[in-house]
Scaffold this active site. Structure first.
Site, PDB file in Angstrom:
ATOM      1  N   ASP A  37      11.218 -23.072  -9.843  1.00  0.00           N
ATOM      2  CA  ASP A  37      10.850 -22.450 -11.112  1.00  0.00           C
ATOM      3  C   ASP A  37       9.343 -22.182 -11.105  1.00  0.00           C
ATOM      4  OD1 ASP A  37       9.756 -25.042 -11.447  1.00  0.00           O
ATOM      5  OD2 ASP A  37      11.574 -25.709 -12.464  1.00  0.00           O
TER       6      ASP A  37
ATOM      7  N   ASP B   7       5.784 -22.471 -13.262  1.00  0.00           N
ATOM      8  CA  ASP B   7       5.090 -23.048 -14.409  1.00  0.00           C
ATOM      9  C   ASP B   7       3.732 -22.391 -14.559  1.00  0.00           C
ATOM     10  OD1 ASP B   7       7.135 -24.897 -14.929  1.00  0.00           O
ATOM     11  OD2 ASP B   7       6.375 -26.241 -13.380  1.00  0.00           O
TER      12      ASP B   7
ATOM     13  N   ASP C 234      -0.001 -35.216 -11.220  1.00  0.00           N
ATOM     14  CA  ASP C 234       0.373 -36.380 -10.419  1.00  0.00           C
ATOM     15  C   ASP C 234      -0.208 -36.338  -8.995  1.00  0.00           C
ATOM     16  OD1 ASP C 234       2.132 -34.301  -9.825  1.00  0.00           O
ATOM     17  OD2 ASP C 234       3.965 -35.461 -10.171  1.00  0.00           O
TER      18      ASP C 234
HETATM   19  P1  ATP Z   1       9.858 -28.986  -8.642  1.00  0.00           P
HETATM   20  O1  ATP Z   1       9.833 -28.012  -9.792  1.00  0.00           O
HETATM   21  O2  ATP Z   1       9.986 -28.382  -7.305  1.00  0.00           O
HETATM   22  O3  ATP Z   1      10.810 -30.075  -8.892  1.00  0.00           O
HETATM   23  P2  ATP Z   1       7.252 -29.620  -9.597  1.00  0.00           P
HETATM   24  O4  ATP Z   1       6.087 -30.287  -8.962  1.00  0.00           O
HETATM   25  O5  ATP Z   1       7.049 -28.220 -10.060  1.00  0.00           O
HETATM   26  O6  ATP Z   1       8.443 -29.730  -8.596  1.00  0.00           O
HETATM   27  P3  ATP Z   1       7.861 -30.164 -12.324  1.00  0.00           P
HETATM   28  O7  ATP Z   1       8.614 -31.286 -12.919  1.00  0.00           O
HETATM   29  O8  ATP Z   1       8.351 -28.784 -12.500  1.00  0.00           O
HETATM   30  O9  ATP Z   1       7.721 -30.510 -10.791  1.00  0.00           O
HETATM   31  O10 ATP Z   1       6.386 -30.295 -12.873  1.00  0.00           O
HETATM   32  C1  ATP Z   1       5.433 -29.254 -12.795  1.00  0.00           C
HETATM   33  C2  ATP Z   1       4.059 -29.828 -12.576  1.00  0.00           C
HETATM   34  O11 ATP Z   1       3.690 -30.668 -13.673  1.00  0.00           O
HETATM   35  C3  ATP Z   1       3.909 -30.733 -11.349  1.00  0.00           C
HETATM   36  O12 ATP Z   1       3.699 -30.009 -10.190  1.00  0.00           O
HETATM   37  C4  ATP Z   1       2.710 -31.568 -11.726  1.00  0.00           C
HETATM   38  O13 ATP Z   1       1.517 -30.878 -11.569  1.00  0.00           O
HETATM   39  C5  ATP Z   1       2.940 -31.782 -13.211  1.00  0.00           C
HETATM   40  N1  ATP Z   1       3.725 -32.999 -13.454  1.00  0.00           N
HETATM   41  C6  ATP Z   1       5.059 -33.112 -13.528  1.00  0.00           C
HETATM   42  N2  ATP Z   1       5.438 -34.369 -13.749  1.00  0.00           N
HETATM   43  C7  ATP Z   1       4.323 -35.087 -13.840  1.00  0.00           C
HETATM   44  C8  ATP Z   1       4.040 -36.464 -14.063  1.00  0.00           C
HETATM   45  N3  ATP Z   1       5.022 -37.338 -14.237  1.00  0.00           N
HETATM   46  N4  ATP Z   1       2.732 -36.838 -14.083  1.00  0.00           N
HETATM   47  C9  ATP Z   1       1.730 -35.951 -13.912  1.00  0.00           C
HETATM   48  N5  ATP Z   1       1.954 -34.671 -13.677  1.00  0.00           N
HETATM   49  C10 ATP Z   1       3.206 -34.214 -13.642  1.00  0.00           C
HETATM   50 MG    MG Z   2       8.449 -27.030 -11.163  1.00  0.00          MG
END
Ligand code: ATP
Ligand code: MG
Length: 460
Positions: free
Chosen positions: A79, A81, A155
């Site tokens: 996705d 963001d 994170d």
């Molecule tokens: P994917 O979408 O492939 O699962 P992602 O890294 O994009 O991985 P998301 O849950 O979509 O994961 O989160 C988007 C972004 O928000 C992350 O890349 C990170 O920068 C931030 N983020 C998400 N969860 C946390 C957390 N628990 N603590 C701090 N930052 C977070």
């Molecule tokens: Mg994501």
């Protein structure tokens, strides 16, 4: 694989950045468009519309997180963001088809058809005491900040890279480019503090290792085992979301292995973990491995995966053991399995809140295992029309593959499904006859009575 090779010589120093995070503003590493390969053609048109919409309204707008990381690594993002300096209300006003969501994190979902773009306003780090509980966990996180502050509160460094729609550069405050190039997953800031703030980061760390094939930076790895118990305080609904992400990443086999290795699996599925640890060569363990392999293959092929099937496979070991146990206590097979299934499910959902619509399907898959052995008369024909027949049949194949003695039965059902009606009649005719009607009626009466007793017990 990595498409940012041109900036290899621009190494950053993590500790320098950590020091900076405590005080003065940092100068970020800016990777200009000609130094990286993230191209707009790889970005979803919907995400681009949001980015340009924000930019044209005079706001800052960046792609951030997993999408930037995955594109730089050569993977297709799940996705997109977006991060911006516009407030959630301003974003909401700007896009007709959008809605404000979230309490702890206030966000805007801009929806275009099936794809939803998540837009978050830059956040400041949680500082005030009332934002953090006594275990160090963040409980309130809605203070808006600058791009730089937003980067430091993310994170992992590889998740804190920003793609700027103004000049198509990548902005890196935390050393993410360096870590991506080194194949490292490292938490930003003090590792223990960051895990305590949000223990789900432990699950996220292992998910990214499994999914991206990178390795954990030393400190990020070191604290996992010691802090894993903090996962107990995470609400079961959130653990359900995270569990799905772990097992539906397309790398379920690797990820599951990591969860077991780091002692995390037991925090999610206590009974299964205990059983698999004591009997690693059991058919239940093999069944789970096969189920995970199939899940990965299906995802690779773009086929749908039902989480209920996964749930059924993960919990089959302890359910089966308990089922045998009740049968040893002279409870007939069906009520014994119902009792085992109900007990295991109600215990499990207190930890990882699989919703009822999924646990009911898992239960059906298990209970149909008994009906698959009862094929006489019209039963096989009736079973074929059961909405969960296919899942139950697939589960039977898995059990057989894993070494349970169902090779013949699986083959029979495979043949039966593809036979024409007269062949099917013949197949059923060749089976040993069902118990006589009188006898069966009497047995059914007994079974019903016992199952009533069973459910009364459970309600008490
Ligand atoms: P994917 O979408 O492939 O699962 P992602 O890294 O994009 O991985 P998301 O849950 O979509 O994961 O989160 C988007 C972004 O928000 C992350 O890349 C990170 O920068 C931030 N983020 C998400 N969860 C946390 C957390 N628990 N603590 C701090 N930052 C977070
Ligand atoms: Mg994501």
């Amino acid at each position: 694989m990595l498409s940012i090779t041109k900036i290899f010589n621009r190494k950053q120093n993590r500790s320098e950045h950590e020091a900076d995070s405590l005080g003065q503003p940092t100068v970020p590493l800016i990777v200009s468009r000609d130094q990286h390969n993230l191209s707009r053609s790889q970005v979803s048109p919907q995400a681009l519309k949001v980015l340009y919409g924000l930019k044209d309204a005079g706001f800052e707008a960046y792609l951030v997180g997993g999408c930037v990381r995955d594109l730089l690594l050569g993977y297709e993002p799940k996705d997109f963001d977006v991060a911006t300096n516009a407030s959630p209300e301003e974003v909401h006003k700007l896009f007709k088809r959008s809605r404000l969501i979230g309490r702890r994190f206030k966000l805007v979902h801009v929806g275009f058809g099936r794809e939803v773009i998540e837009v978050a306003t830059f956040r400041a780090p949680p500082e005030a005491e009332q934002h953090i509980d006594q275990h160090g966990k963040i409980v309130q996180d809605n203070v808006f900040g600058t791009l730089e502050q937003d980067a430091w509160r993310r994170d992992f460094t590889i998740n804190a890279l920003y793609y700027n729609i103004r000049d198509f550069s990548i902005v890196d405050y935390t050393g993410g480019i360096n870590d991506l190039q080194a194949g490292k997953i490292g938490l930003i800031g003090d590792v223990e503090t960051r895990y305590r703030e949000d223990p789900v980061r432990i699950l996220r760390a292992l998910r990214f290792v499994g999914k991206l094939g990178l390795t954990l930076e030393r400190d990020t790895e070191k604290h996992i085992k010691g802090l894993a118990k903090l996962l107990q305080d995470i609400p079961p609904a959130r653990l359900f979301d995270e569990t799905l992400k772990l097992y539906l990443s397309g790398k379920a086999v690797e990820t599951h292995q990591l969860l077991v290795e780091y002692g995390i699996f037991g925090h999610l599925f206590t009974d299964s973990a205990r059983l698999l640890a004591s009997e690693p060569e059991s058919t239940a363990a093999k069944l789970l491995t096969r189920a995970l392999e199939n899940t990965d293959t299906r995802i690779k092929e773009g086929k749908p995966v039902t989480p209920a099937f996964l749930f059924a496979a993960i919990l089959w070991g302890p359910t089966f053991a308990r089922w045998q146990n009740y049968q040893d206590k002279k409870i007939p097979p069906l009520p014994a399995l119902q009792k085992a299934a109900n007990e295991l499910i109600s215990k499990q959902v207190q930890r990882v809140a699989f919703p009822k619509r999924l646990t009911l399907v898992a239960r059906d898959i298990w209970l149909l295992q008994i009906r698959l052995t009862m094929r006489q008369g019209k039963r096989a024909f009736r079973l074929l029309t059961h909405p969960k027949f296919r899942a139950a049949y697939d589960f039977l194949l898995l059990r057989s593959d894993a070494g349970e003695p169902f090779e013949e039965l699986s083959q029979w059902w495979t043949d039966f499904q593809f036979a024409d009606e007269s062949e099917q009649q013949k197949m059923v005719g060749e089976l040993a006859p069902a118990p006589s009607k009188r006898k069966r009626r009497r047995r059914r009466g007994t079974t019903t009575k016992k199952s009533v007793v069973v459910s009364t017990n459970q309600a008490s």
